[in-house]
Design a protein around this motif. Structure first.
Motif, PDB file in Angstrom:
ATOM      1  N   UNK A  85       0.833  -1.204   0.000  1.00  0.00           N
ATOM      2  CA  UNK A  85       0.000   0.000   0.000  1.00  0.00           C
ATOM      3  C   UNK A  85       0.868   1.254   0.000  1.00  0.00           C
ATOM      4  N   UNK A  86       1.920   1.251   0.800  1.00  0.00           N
ATOM      5  CA  UNK A  86       2.836   2.400   0.842  1.00  0.00           C
ATOM      6  C   UNK A  86       3.539   2.588  -0.505  1.00  0.00           C
ATOM      7  N   UNK A  87       3.987   1.481  -1.105  1.00  0.00           N
ATOM      8  CA  UNK A  87       4.673   1.556  -2.401  1.00  0.00           C
ATOM      9  C   UNK A  87       3.729   2.009  -3.505  1.00  0.00           C
ATOM     10  N   UNK A  88       2.472   1.624  -3.442  1.00  0.00           N
ATOM     11  CA  UNK A  88       1.497   2.055  -4.444  1.00  0.00           C
ATOM     12  C   UNK A  88       1.299   3.569  -4.367  1.00  0.00           C
ATOM     13  N   UNK A  89       1.400   4.113  -3.174  1.00  0.00           N
ATOM     14  CA  UNK A  89       1.239   5.548  -2.963  1.00  0.00           C
ATOM     15  C   UNK A  89       2.517   6.310  -3.308  1.00  0.00           C
ATOM     16  N   UNK A  90       3.689   5.702  -3.029  1.00  0.00           N
ATOM     17  CA  UNK A  90       4.982   6.376  -3.217  1.00  0.00           C
ATOM     18  C   UNK A  90       5.969   5.435  -3.895  1.00  0.00           C
ATOM     19  N   UNK A  91       6.090   5.539  -5.210  1.00  0.00           N
ATOM     20  CA  UNK A  91       6.986   4.643  -5.955  1.00  0.00           C
ATOM     21  C   UNK A  91       8.460   4.981  -5.732  1.00  0.00           C
ATOM     22  N   UNK A  92       8.761   6.118  -5.104  1.00  0.00           N
ATOM     23  CA  UNK A  92      10.145   6.487  -4.796  1.00  0.00           C
ATOM     24  C   UNK A  92      10.641   5.886  -3.490  1.00  0.00           C
ATOM     25  N   UNK A  93       9.816   5.087  -2.845  1.00  0.00           N
ATOM     26  CA  UNK A  93      10.119   4.513  -1.539  1.00  0.00           C
ATOM     27  C   UNK A  93      11.042   3.303  -1.656  1.00  0.00           C
ATOM     28  N   UNK A  94      12.097   3.306  -0.873  1.00  0.00           N
ATOM     29  CA  UNK A  94      12.974   2.146  -0.749  1.00  0.00           C
ATOM     30  C   UNK A  94      12.379   1.222   0.305  1.00  0.00           C
ATOM     31  N   UNK A  95      12.478  -0.086   0.088  1.00  0.00           N
ATOM     32  CA  UNK A  95      12.035  -1.049   1.091  1.00  0.00           C
ATOM     33  C   UNK A  95      13.195  -2.004   1.367  1.00  0.00           C
ATOM     34  N   UNK A  96      13.579  -2.065   2.645  1.00  0.00           N
ATOM     35  CA  UNK A  96      14.656  -2.951   3.084  1.00  0.00           C
ATOM     36  C   UNK A  96      14.057  -3.978   4.029  1.00  0.00           C
ATOM     37  N   UNK A  97      14.257  -5.259   3.724  1.00  0.00           N
ATOM     38  CA  UNK A  97      13.796  -6.321   4.615  1.00  0.00           C
ATOM     39  C   UNK A  97      14.986  -6.856   5.393  1.00  0.00           C
ATOM     40  N   UNK A  98      14.809  -6.947   6.698  1.00  0.00           N
ATOM     41  CA  UNK A  98      15.855  -7.409   7.614  1.00  0.00           C
ATOM     42  C   UNK A  98      15.358  -8.681   8.281  1.00  0.00           C
ATOM     43  N   UNK A  99      16.168  -9.729   8.236  1.00  0.00           N
ATOM     44  CA  UNK A  99      15.824 -10.994   8.886  1.00  0.00           C
ATOM     45  C   UNK A  99      16.476 -11.002  10.262  1.00  0.00           C
ATOM     46  N   UNK A 100      15.655 -10.907  11.280  1.00  0.00           N
ATOM     47  CA  UNK A 100      16.121 -10.730  12.658  1.00  0.00           C
ATOM     48  C   UNK A 100      15.672 -11.912  13.517  1.00  0.00           C
ATOM     49  N   UNK A 101      16.345 -13.035  13.383  1.00  0.00           N
ATOM     50  CA  UNK A 101      15.976 -14.261  14.106  1.00  0.00           C
ATOM     51  C   UNK A 101      16.033 -14.082  15.623  1.00  0.00           C
ATOM     52  N   UNK A 102      16.928 -13.226  16.109  1.00  0.00           N
ATOM     53  CA  UNK A 102      17.097 -13.040  17.555  1.00  0.00           C
ATOM     54  C   UNK A 102      16.232 -11.913  18.117  1.00  0.00           C
ATOM     55  N   UNK A 103      15.444 -11.261  17.274  1.00  0.00           N
ATOM     56  CA  UNK A 103      14.622 -10.109  17.691  1.00  0.00           C
ATOM     57  C   UNK A 103      15.489  -9.074  18.416  1.00  0.00           C
ATOM     58  N   UNK A 104      16.653  -8.764  17.830  1.00  0.00           N
ATOM     59  CA  UNK A 104      17.598  -7.849  18.457  1.00  0.00           C
ATOM     60  C   UNK A 104      17.780  -6.548  17.683  1.00  0.00           C
ATOM     61  N   UNK A 105      17.105  -6.393  16.538  1.00  0.00           N
ATOM     62  CA  UNK A 105      17.308  -5.217  15.700  1.00  0.00           C
ATOM     63  C   UNK A 105      16.880  -3.931  16.415  1.00  0.00           C
ATOM     64  N   UNK A 106      17.707  -2.908  16.268  1.00  0.00           N
ATOM     65  CA  UNK A 106      17.379  -1.579  16.798  1.00  0.00           C
ATOM     66  C   UNK A 106      17.681  -0.560  15.701  1.00  0.00           C
ATOM     67  N   UNK A 107      16.695   0.256  15.317  1.00  0.00           N
ATOM     68  CA  UNK A 107      16.937   1.283  14.298  1.00  0.00           C
ATOM     69  C   UNK A 107      17.978   2.300  14.769  1.00  0.00           C
ATOM     70  N   UNK A 108      18.479   3.076  13.812  1.00  0.00           N
ATOM     71  CA  UNK A 108      19.541   4.048  14.104  1.00  0.00           C
ATOM     72  C   UNK A 108      19.015   5.399  14.587  1.00  0.00           C
ATOM     73  N   UNK A 109      17.738   5.485  14.913  1.00  0.00           N
ATOM     74  CA  UNK A 109      17.135   6.709  15.424  1.00  0.00           C
ATOM     75  C   UNK A 109      15.934   6.311  16.294  1.00  0.00           C
TER      76      UNK A 109
END
Length: 114
Positions: A85-109
């Motif tokens: 839905x987001x991509x349909x609205x904004x084709x300039x959007x980058x999408x990054x998929x992260x596989x986080x098996x340990x549920x340890x991911x923390x964004x940089x902000x």
């Protein structure tokens, strides 16, 4: 006023490498505008659910990540529908998929629910 924002492609490339170094495979699943595209993260924690975040700015102009789904995560099909839905609205959007098996991911902000 000088624009000091990092080029979207450069940020995405660096973030994918950082994730790999932290034993979290990451993949660009949709390319957006190289200079100005928005960035959406799909963090797949498998059994713990999928989190989605969209890069944004707060009222002071500082980078934040806006949570797009439930804080506890959601099924992958629901997250995929949200991303589509987001991509349909904004084709300039980058999408990054992260596989986080340990549920340890923390964004940089900081993360915001608003």
């Amino acid at each position: 006023m000088t624009d000091t924002r990092l080029n979207a492609r450069l940020w995405v490339d660096a973030h994918v490498r950082t994730c790999h170094l932290n034993h979290m495979p990451a993949f660009v699943v949709a390319k957006g505008d190289e200079a100005r595209g928005g960035i959406l993260l799909k963090v797949n924690r498998f059994g713990a659910g999928v989190l989605t975040f969209e890069q944004s700015l707060n009222f002071d102009g500082e980078k934040i990540w806006r949570r797009l789904g439930p804080e506890s995560g959601e099924a992958e099909a629901e997250a995929d529908a949200r991303v589509a839905k987001k991509r349909a609205f904004d084709s300039d959007l980058w999408v990054v998929e992260i596989e986080d098996m340990a549920a340890a991911y923390a964004p940089d902000a900081p993360i915001s629910d608003f």
